[in-house]
Write an enzyme that holds these catalytic residues in place. Structure first.
Site, PDB file in Angstrom:
ATOM      1  CB  CYS A  37     -25.648  -9.934 -17.746  1.00  0.00           C
ATOM      2  SG  CYS A  37     -24.990  -9.774 -19.406  1.00  0.00           S
ATOM      3  CB  CYS A  77     -20.929  -8.902 -18.188  1.00  0.00           C
ATOM      4  SG  CYS A  77     -21.975 -10.155 -17.488  1.00  0.00           S
ATOM      5  CB  CYS A  89     -24.223 -13.981 -20.032  1.00  0.00           C
ATOM      6  SG  CYS A  89     -23.683 -13.098 -18.572  1.00  0.00           S
ATOM      7  CB  CYS A 114     -20.322 -11.238 -20.980  1.00  0.00           C
ATOM      8  SG  CYS A 114     -22.077 -11.038 -21.317  1.00  0.00           S
ATOM      9  N   GLY A 171       0.787  -1.227   0.000  1.00  0.00           N
ATOM     10  CA  GLY A 171       0.000   0.000   0.000  1.00  0.00           C
ATOM     11  C   GLY A 171       0.817   1.274   0.000  1.00  0.00           C
TER      12      GLY A 171
END
Lengths: 256, 293
Positions: free
Chosen positions: B243, B268, B246, B274, B35
């Protein structure tokens, strides 16, 4: 009784020029001290050196910390000093813009110090901010406005609320009433006097306005060219000035 | 996908070896301090700032001739940014490329984490525009560095406070600040906050900011916590739809306006995910019907 804050031989030089030299005094809990003097006399230099905004060239600034008793804040580590300056200390700037975050709402400004010491409950932070805005007479419906939408007097009151929300024990004020018109000044002074008395705060107030110290300060220190030329009880210094410069200062106040 | 051989006018992966070593040192330091933003001497790249110059340099420093590279932009493999960076490395490194998340060894991404879980043999490289999470509240770099060093992160909550005060909930929907391994507060680049829980993963995650000259990292299985308030907990929200192609109800969706009468569809954002679901027989509301012809 031990002093809350004790300054010994504090000096700050700007190259060969004197900022302030050999300043010593003690401040006891609940006491308010005024520092007066003309422009360039080293008042603000002294205040900033005491508040740790820069390191003095010489001297000690002792503070009675809650955990370890008297500590020299000049030699303590930076994290400790920064922690002190957002918990037990507060600094009220002359220009509210220097002490506020102008792009954060009034509530956020007051809440910042709480969040800085670990508050993580939104409802609690908001409740405390509401309480403090109320104490400095800022209406609740202005809580989510930014300080840019506030008048100068409101900004200054907001700055005071932001500083006092963590219940500090020592407040540094740099010309808190500078730049405000007299009626707003009067309200602000009234408010400050109430808060200082109610919370038992100790404060150091730098100003060039003798009326401010007459109202707020228990003790007075007069500065000229970086040196303290006279100090004592406020009424005593103002009513019976000993030093030539103090006499000049007192006699130059306009009588209406 | 076919791959042209490497253009011999360039060193492998464009950057010279000294530069790659310098970047690798920065990456190692970043991995050692999860970080923490490691400064590095970012180079001019043959693309504009904002197109992923930081990510490209990190990818160049990580690539080996045996790697298989995938590049996505907002989850899609076929948008300008993804296509041009993929071609760049095909030409300068001659590496194999793929659109399949599971086949890739290095994935450079802009603003998304793939839906398919990544494994320990993969590296995910993020393109980062502004690495400093405190920047919008504290413009001074000297001050933000000090705040990181002293762990003074109260200001980050001021931003979240402002969100709640103004919108009634934490309205930050992307670049949602996180705390890494209990120490550094980090900007996870502008990924949707939906992706934040996925930051704790098996793959190595590297972040490169070219213009700002910073590299940082999240090593595998590092603890990553999204900041929040006790009474306003973190919520990795997404559009409340399946979606339309899909039928997935657990993937991050893009909203697409399909005509000027306001008709819209949700698809998606991860095109590979997808397409994979459609190939294995999943259908959505607007899937092409087999018997339509």
């Amino acid at each position: 009784m031990t002093p809350l804050f004790s300054v010994r031989d504090l000096s700050k030089y700007y190259g060969a020029r004197i900022g302030c030299a050999n300043v010593s005094f003690d401040l006891y809990p609940g006491e308010v001290m005024g520092i007066v003097g003309e422009s360039g006399s080293g008042k603000s230099t002294l205040l900033n050196a005491m508040a740790g905004h820069f390191a003095p060239d010489q001297g000690q600034v002792m503070f009675d910390t809650r955990l370890d008793g008297m500590r020299d804040t000049v030699t303590m580590s930076e994290p400790e000093r920064r922690m002190l300056s957002r918990t037990d200390w507060a600094f009220v700037h002359q220009h509210a813009r220097d002490g506020l975050r102008m792009n954060v709402s009034a509530g956020g400004n007051v809440g910042e110090r709480l969040m800085a010491v670990g508050a993580r409950h939104y409802g609690d932070i908001r409740a405390q901010a509401t309480d403090w805005l109320d104490r400095v007479e800022i209406a609740q419906d202005r809580m989510d406005d930014r300080p840019t939408a506030f008048s100068g007097g409101m900004q200054q009151r907001l700055q005071i609320a932001r500083n006092l929300v963590t219940a500090p024990r020592l407040v540094f004020m740099d010309e808190p009433t500078g730049g405000l018109d007299v009626s707003v000044q009067a309200r602000l002074l009234d408010l400050l006097r109430g808060l200082v008395r109610e919370m038992g705060l100790s404060a150091i107030i730098v100003t060039h306005d003798l009326a401010v110290v007459r109202l707020l300060a228990d003790r007075l220190m007069v500065m000229k060219s970086g040196h303290v030329v006279e100090q004592g009880l406020t009424d005593q210094v103002l009513d019976d000035p000993q030093h030539g410069y103090t006499q000049l200062l007192v006699s130059s106040v306009l009588q209406v | 996908m076919s791959m042209p051989s490497q253009d011999q006018a360039y060193n492998f992966a464009y950057l010279d070896e000294q530069t790659k070593r310098m970047i690798r040192r920065a990456i190692l330091k970043g991995v050692a301090i999860p970080g923490y933003q490691v400064p590095f001497a970012s180079r001019e790249m043959p693309m504009p700032y904002g197109w992923g110059t930081g990510g490209v340099q990190v990818t160049a420093a990580c690539l080996t001739p045996d790697d298989r590279l995938k590049v996505i932009d907002q989850g899609a493999d076929d948008t300008t940014n993804a296509v041009s960076i993929r071609k760049f490395f095909q030409r300068t490194a001659g590496v194999a490329v793929t659109e399949a998340t599971i086949d890739a060894t290095v994935i450079q991404t802009r603003h998304r984490i793939p839906e398919a879980p990544l494994n320990r043999d993969q590296i995910l490289v993020y393109q980062v525009p502004i690495p400093e999470p405190l920047r919008f509240l504290e413009p001074r770099e000297t001050e933000t560095r000090k705040m990181h060093a002293l762990e003074e992160y109260g200001l980050m909550h001021v931003k979240l406070y402002e969100d709640i005060a103004r919108h009634g909930h934490i309205a930050t929907a992307y670049a949602y600040p996180v705390k890494v391994e209990g120490r550094y507060v980090m900007d996870p680049s502008p990924i949707p906050k939906f992706d934040n829980p996925k930051l704790e993963m098996a793959a190595l995650q590297l972040f490169g900011a070219g213009r700002e000259q910073r590299i940082y990292a999240i090593p595998p299985y590092t603890k990553v916590v999204s900041l929040d308030f006790a009474d306003h907990p973190f919520d990795p929200s997404k559009a409340d739809h399946p979606c339309d192609l899909c039928g997935a109800d657990h993937s991050y969706l893009d909203e697409v306006i399909t005509n000027d009468q306001g008709a819209r569809m949700f698809v998606c954002s991860d095109t590979d995910y997808c397409a994979g679901r459609q190939a294995s027989g999943h259908h959505g509301r607007l899937s092409p019907q087999e018997d339509a012809a």
